[in-house]
Design a protein around this motif. Sequence first.
Motif, PDB file in Angstrom:
ATOM      1  N   ILE A  10       0.823  -1.385   0.127  1.00 18.32           N
ATOM      2  CA  ILE A  10       0.122  -0.028  -0.062  1.00 18.32           C
ATOM      3  C   ILE A  10       0.930   1.350   0.125  1.00 18.32           C
ATOM      4  O   ILE A  10       0.139   2.430  -0.002  1.00 18.32           O
ATOM      5  CB  ILE A  10      -1.107   0.038   1.074  1.00 18.32           C
ATOM      6  CG1 ILE A  10      -0.439  -0.496   2.444  1.00 18.32           C
ATOM      7  CG2 ILE A  10      -2.157  -0.654   0.932  1.00 18.32           C
ATOM      8  CD1 ILE A  10      -1.308  -0.572   3.808  1.00 18.32           C
ATOM      9  N   CYS A  62      -5.810   7.491   4.568  1.00 20.67           N
ATOM     10  CA  CYS A  62      -5.044   6.403   5.072  1.00 20.67           C
ATOM     11  C   CYS A  62      -3.705   6.629   5.078  1.00 20.67           C
ATOM     12  O   CYS A  62      -3.315   7.033   3.991  1.00 20.67           O
ATOM     13  CB  CYS A  62      -5.870   5.167   4.163  1.00 20.67           C
ATOM     14  SG  CYS A  62      -4.883   3.843   4.226  1.00 20.67           S
ATOM     15  N   THR A  63      -2.916   6.297   6.071  1.00 15.91           N
ATOM     16  CA  THR A  63      -1.657   6.527   6.151  1.00 15.91           C
ATOM     17  C   THR A  63      -0.983   5.452   5.465  1.00 15.91           C
ATOM     18  O   THR A  63       0.252   5.260   5.428  1.00 15.91           O
ATOM     19  CB  THR A  63      -1.226   6.968   7.571  1.00 15.91           C
ATOM     20  OG1 THR A  63      -1.405   5.838   8.310  1.00 15.91           O
ATOM     21  CG2 THR A  63      -1.817   8.110   7.929  1.00 15.91           C
ATOM     22  N   HIS A  64      -1.534   4.342   5.031  1.00  9.51           N
ATOM     23  CA  HIS A  64      -1.123   3.353   4.508  1.00  9.51           C
ATOM     24  C   HIS A  64      -0.011   2.528   5.748  1.00  9.51           C
ATOM     25  O   HIS A  64       1.028   2.175   5.214  1.00  9.51           O
ATOM     26  CB  HIS A  64      -0.285   3.605   3.193  1.00  9.51           C
ATOM     27  CG  HIS A  64      -1.197   4.025   2.308  1.00  9.51           C
ATOM     28  ND1 HIS A  64      -0.657   4.814   1.217  1.00  9.51           N
ATOM     29  CD2 HIS A  64      -2.364   3.854   2.071  1.00  9.51           C
ATOM     30  CE1 HIS A  64      -1.841   5.091   0.119  1.00  9.51           C
ATOM     31  NE2 HIS A  64      -2.784   4.550   0.924  1.00  9.51           N
ATOM     32  N   CYS A  65      -0.499   2.634   6.783  1.00 11.03           N
ATOM     33  CA  CYS A  65       0.342   2.067   7.817  1.00 11.03           C
ATOM     34  C   CYS A  65       0.284   0.567   7.862  1.00 11.03           C
ATOM     35  O   CYS A  65       1.119  -0.222   8.357  1.00 11.03           O
ATOM     36  CB  CYS A  65      -0.092   2.504   9.124  1.00 11.03           C
ATOM     37  SG  CYS A  65      -1.761   2.004   9.896  1.00 11.03           S
ATOM     38  N   GLY A  66      -0.627  -0.047   7.086  1.00 15.65           N
ATOM     39  CA  GLY A  66      -0.863  -1.452   7.170  1.00 15.65           C
ATOM     40  C   GLY A  66      -1.320  -2.216   8.696  1.00 15.65           C
ATOM     41  O   GLY A  66      -1.204  -3.405   8.659  1.00 15.65           O
ATOM     42  N   LEU A  67      -1.693  -1.636   9.598  1.00  8.50           N
ATOM     43  CA  LEU A  67      -2.064  -2.154  10.929  1.00  8.50           C
ATOM     44  C   LEU A  67      -3.380  -2.850  10.651  1.00  8.50           C
ATOM     45  O   LEU A  67      -3.522  -3.761  11.410  1.00  8.50           O
ATOM     46  CB  LEU A  67      -2.542  -1.039  11.866  1.00  8.50           C
ATOM     47  CG  LEU A  67      -1.057  -0.404  12.826  1.00  8.50           C
ATOM     48  CD1 LEU A  67      -1.440   0.232  13.801  1.00  8.50           C
ATOM     49  CD2 LEU A  67      -0.236  -1.312  12.854  1.00  8.50           C
ATOM     50  N   CYS A  68      -4.252  -2.374   9.652  1.00  8.79           N
ATOM     51  CA  CYS A  68      -5.441  -3.251   9.662  1.00  8.79           C
ATOM     52  C   CYS A  68      -5.404  -4.566   8.977  1.00  8.79           C
ATOM     53  O   CYS A  68      -6.027  -5.422   9.077  1.00  8.79           O
ATOM     54  CB  CYS A  68      -6.228  -2.312   8.634  1.00  8.79           C
ATOM     55  SG  CYS A  68      -5.492  -1.822   6.846  1.00  8.79           S
ATOM     56  N   SER A  85      -6.893  -2.329   3.542  1.00 12.31           N
ATOM     57  CA  SER A  85      -6.649  -0.756   2.986  1.00 12.31           C
ATOM     58  C   SER A  85      -6.383  -0.930   1.447  1.00 12.31           C
ATOM     59  O   SER A  85      -6.975  -0.234   0.599  1.00 12.31           O
ATOM     60  CB  SER A  85      -5.492  -0.103   3.621  1.00 12.31           C
ATOM     61  OG  SER A  85      -4.962   0.878   2.731  1.00 12.31           O
ATOM     62  N   MET A 122     -13.215  -0.012   6.936  1.00 11.50           N
ATOM     63  CA  MET A 122     -13.424  -0.360   5.531  1.00 11.50           C
ATOM     64  C   MET A 122     -14.646  -1.354   5.267  1.00 11.50           C
ATOM     65  O   MET A 122     -15.147  -1.304   4.172  1.00 11.50           O
ATOM     66  CB  MET A 122     -11.974  -1.289   5.399  1.00 11.50           C
ATOM     67  CG  MET A 122     -11.028  -0.207   4.710  1.00 11.50           C
ATOM     68  SD  MET A 122      -9.399  -0.491   5.419  1.00 11.50           S
ATOM     69  CE  MET A 122      -9.451  -0.440   7.081  1.00 11.50           C
ATOM     70  N   CYS A 166      -7.865   0.168  12.879  1.00 12.03           N
ATOM     71  CA  CYS A 166      -7.072   1.112  12.279  1.00 12.03           C
ATOM     72  C   CYS A 166      -7.018   2.646  12.986  1.00 12.03           C
ATOM     73  O   CYS A 166      -7.782   2.956  13.626  1.00 12.03           O
ATOM     74  CB  CYS A 166      -7.932   1.623  10.946  1.00 12.03           C
ATOM     75  SG  CYS A 166      -7.498   3.193  10.201  1.00 12.03           S
ATOM     76  N   PRO A 167      -5.651   3.146  13.270  1.00  9.50           N
ATOM     77  CA  PRO A 167      -5.751   4.223  14.112  1.00  9.50           C
ATOM     78  C   PRO A 167      -6.372   5.311  13.782  1.00  9.50           C
ATOM     79  O   PRO A 167      -6.676   6.218  14.353  1.00  9.50           O
ATOM     80  CB  PRO A 167      -4.237   4.565  14.049  1.00  9.50           C
ATOM     81  CG  PRO A 167      -3.303   3.385  13.312  1.00  9.50           C
ATOM     82  CD  PRO A 167      -4.681   2.479  12.705  1.00  9.50           C
ATOM     83  N   MET A 168      -6.551   5.377  12.268  1.00 11.65           N
ATOM     84  CA  MET A 168      -7.535   6.585  11.797  1.00 11.65           C
ATOM     85  C   MET A 168      -8.840   6.540  11.911  1.00 11.65           C
ATOM     86  O   MET A 168      -9.642   7.402  11.465  1.00 11.65           O
ATOM     87  CB  MET A 168      -7.051   6.910  10.441  1.00 11.65           C
ATOM     88  CG  MET A 168      -5.594   7.098  10.094  1.00 11.65           C
ATOM     89  SD  MET A 168      -5.326   8.762  10.691  1.00 11.65           S
ATOM     90  CE  MET A 168      -3.664   8.686  11.237  1.00 11.65           C
ATOM     91  N   ILE A 198     -10.712   4.359  10.350  1.00 10.53           N
ATOM     92  CA  ILE A 198     -11.042   4.034   8.973  1.00 10.53           C
ATOM     93  C   ILE A 198     -11.803   2.756   8.822  1.00 10.53           C
ATOM     94  O   ILE A 198     -11.221   1.774   9.213  1.00 10.53           O
ATOM     95  CB  ILE A 198     -10.049   4.103   7.765  1.00 10.53           C
ATOM     96  CG1 ILE A 198      -9.362   5.659   7.917  1.00 10.53           C
ATOM     97  CG2 ILE A 198     -10.609   3.608   6.378  1.00 10.53           C
ATOM     98  CD1 ILE A 198      -8.235   5.566   6.920  1.00 10.53           C
TER      99      ILE A 198
END
Lengths: 307, 225, 460
Positions: B142, C63-69, C88, C137, C131-133, C135
């Motif tokens: 991503i 979406c910060t594209h952090c990948g936590l999801c 994401s 999905m 998701c920290p934000m 979001i």
Amino acid sequence: MFKKLLFATTASPVCDNAAKVAFDLEVKWEAKLLILHVMGVPGRAFSLQFTDVRTGQREDISPDYVEWVKEEMNNTYGKLLEDSNAEIVTAIGDPYREILRLARKEDVDMIIMGAHSREEDIGATKHRSVTGSTMRKVAKAARCAVVVVNRPCTTCWRLFSNIVVGTDFSKASFSAFLWAFKLAREVGAKLHIFHSIDITAEGLTLPAGQTTIEQRVKEARRRIEQTYIPKLQGYDKYSMEVWEGIPYVEILKFARDRQADLIVMAHHTREIDPEEAELGSTVEQVVLRAACPVASVTHPDKVADLV
Amino acid sequence: MYEFVTGPLAWLAFIVFFVGIVVKLVLYIRGLDWKLDRVTYSVNTSYGVRGALRSIGFWLMPYGTQSYRNNPGFTLALFVMHIGLILTPIFLLGHNILLAERWGVSLPSLPEGATDVLTVCVIAAALVLLLRRIALPEVRIITTAYDVLLLAIAVAPFVSGLLAHYAHDNGQLWTIVHVLCGEVFLVAIPLTKLSHFVLFFATRAQLGMDYGIKRGGMKSKGIAW
Amino acid sequence: MPEGVLCNKNKVNTLEQLQALLADKSGKQYYQEMNNLDVDSKALWDLVQKTCKSRTRTWLEICTHCGLCAESCFYYLSNHRDPTQVPSYKIQSTLGEIVRRKGKVDNAFMQMAMDTAFSKCTCCTRCGVYCPMGIDMGVMFSYLRGLLFSQGFTPWEMKIGTGMHRIYRAQMDVTTEDWVETCSWMAEENADEWPGLEIPVDKENADILYTVNAREPKHYPEDIAQAAILFHVAGENWTVPSEGWEETSLAMFAGDWEACKMQVEGVYGAMAKLKPKRMVVTECGHAYRATVIEGPYWAGRTSGKPPVDSFHYVEWVAEALRSGKLKIDPAKKIKEPVTYQDSCNYIRNAGLWDSARYIMSQIAEDFREMTPSREHNFCCGGGGGLNGIGRYREQRNIGLKVKRDQILATGAKLVVAPCHNCWDAIRDLEEVYEIGIRWSFLKPLLINMIEVPAGMRGEE
Ligand code: SF4
Ligand code: SF4
């Protein structure tokens, strides 16, 4: 007595003997015969898929498929169907539920089915995670007689000479008795009223003394005389007998002794929790071993005129 | 040059920054739609506020949520970086001296050593996050150049700041570069994804209200984030 | 032939259309036609502009594209951590693209998006909790399904399902007569064993209005009988409506927003007509979510709530046990290890985890939680309508692995699953992986466990 019959089939060899009886009854009683083929248990959730009871394959419901099943059924029962005006009905669902549904909708007088063994029911069992055979569940809830045919039955029903009815003096048994009487009178057969003292039942677990048993036998005979015989309205082709032992064994012995053409009994709701009964209910035991067809009558609906 | 970048240009950057984030926030809130979002923002609002506060609070707390606890390394880097990003520029001695010179006001300052440590930590954390983006397939897929660019924008003021402070030769030049980087950062906040500077609070509050009002907040003690 | 006979942008409103779809075995022709279906980019973009407002847009943007999801999604885990299963990524490459390209997408894209929205996401909304934000999905996929549906891109079974709702106001072809008849049938079938058992239809001012999932009258009417018996034993003054009895919503899974509205309005209509004190729905998760959680919004109810207080079956059971209306015979409690399947729809998305825990504490001696559980539990694998879609059977089966491992880890052989979807998924799981478990709704378990006041059960 039989205006509308329902023959529930899986179109597999288990049902062949039942099929013969069904078609025979249709002709002899000039009845309307419905042949119900439950194609399979519902597939996934609300989807249109189901698992075919015969092949175990996942299938999609489509008019083509229904036609194909009907075609197959015609092939299976080809010869038998020749003289028949039977109507073939297909359904999807738990077999026992669909049998009961149609029986209720059409208000049939009798359901005829093969002795579905447990293995065959496995699909349905897995499907709903319940134990107990189709046969038992149909027998328990059907408002009409349920005839289970396991062995070839060559005697035409019109020519029956001996009908055995087993009773445990329950309300259900009384309906079974009335129904057996109705049939005996209609075909002129002899009615054998039978009761077995259940020596395994609670209260008699200790080897019961001979005197107690004798007493109980006497009591049972008196009960039959008082409550059952008057209902025969003077019909004199009957006998009555009280034995002791394990009920299903005794009734089988008795039926053999009297060369029964048909055994009639009630589905015993009181019986041990079906989940725990490894051997199944008395009806099932009798069905699996009897040489003749077994009719289960549990509700009074079809004998209301005699009550 | 120095005068220009720390004067008018700084003004401009600050205006864009402040106006920008306010506009972002206002637009966000105005775009909320109770029917489309399926949250009655203005009915049972107390449950909504509670949900919003819980949602923001737990996620502002290091290791306050299951997600953070499941990813301890990432969480460490994340918090170190964000704390550094916010504390350092505000409490840096140099910034406050400048503030005092220009506007005659200043904030309390941290000792230089502390801000140096923070700066190094921010850079280190950013490196960790960058490496993580490259190393983990689920993050790599991503990750876009844009993400890396934003990371660079965020860290650039720190790298250049260090250089400006410690470079002996081109101190003046590095200082100008540093100020420019800082200004780019400020401007980038409302104009890029860095707007999560404010929108984090907005989206968190929104989801918190969703859970607080509609998704069980009125029938339970609140979701365990 | 851009618009197919079966696969098109029209809604299924007539019996003829529905039958034509049903006649198409496995949707063969339907999916073939889908290959030629045109995308009306303008209409799509108009719809996006009308319905994709700041909440969703911001979700997509920040979406910060952090990948936590990633790890939160059971599809990611069950597919060997396949990066293309990262939530994401899945949403950005579908809904994100539609928005970025202003609706200018082609047929192949729409089919890819459909496959993603249905076979890679069950809308369990678990990722939103990780998701920290903030979001969500799951919510976005559900929205994406709506966009796809508007353009005719929806799985065959979904198209049929929405047709059922539009025509029968039920997910299956169960008419009002069928339903009422089933109720009297069940009352009759159990009358001997439970004298006085009633299934009152359309009784006004009852304490409880009971509503179900159409599969119950269609295939498992004993479920209705069991509900009746439990209400009977608990002494409840209850009723079922002759219309508006079905709470489920395949329309919600499909994204047929119009049908969603029609469906819940039927139920709310029954509430308005019969004026019950409250409503209780059967053991079905998405039914509760559709009618109680989301429904009020579809119907435009500014309170955000249905016309009367509404409860899931587990809430009623917990209450009945707490108040002593139902009493458990301590000797009949479940002795073996048993676990509980938390349904995303009424647990994570409706906060009922405590009711479930209370029930288990009352009926089981060795209750074992899955890890994770409650609002953090994984989807059973069959949510979002996936159980019923033939096209994605294989993906669904892979997805079941996470639940399989969770169940195995508890050591329990019995899974209590008071949700039709979960129940189905777990049954399928056993069929596919044969791990030797049993599964059950609450009702049959309770019936075997409750103390029945003297004289209530028939003589035999
Ligand atoms: S956890 Fe949230 S912010 Fe991070 S990649 Fe997933 S959706 Fe984006
Ligand atoms: S909603 Fe559930 S299935 Fe869908 S992407 Fe998120 S975690 Fe995965």
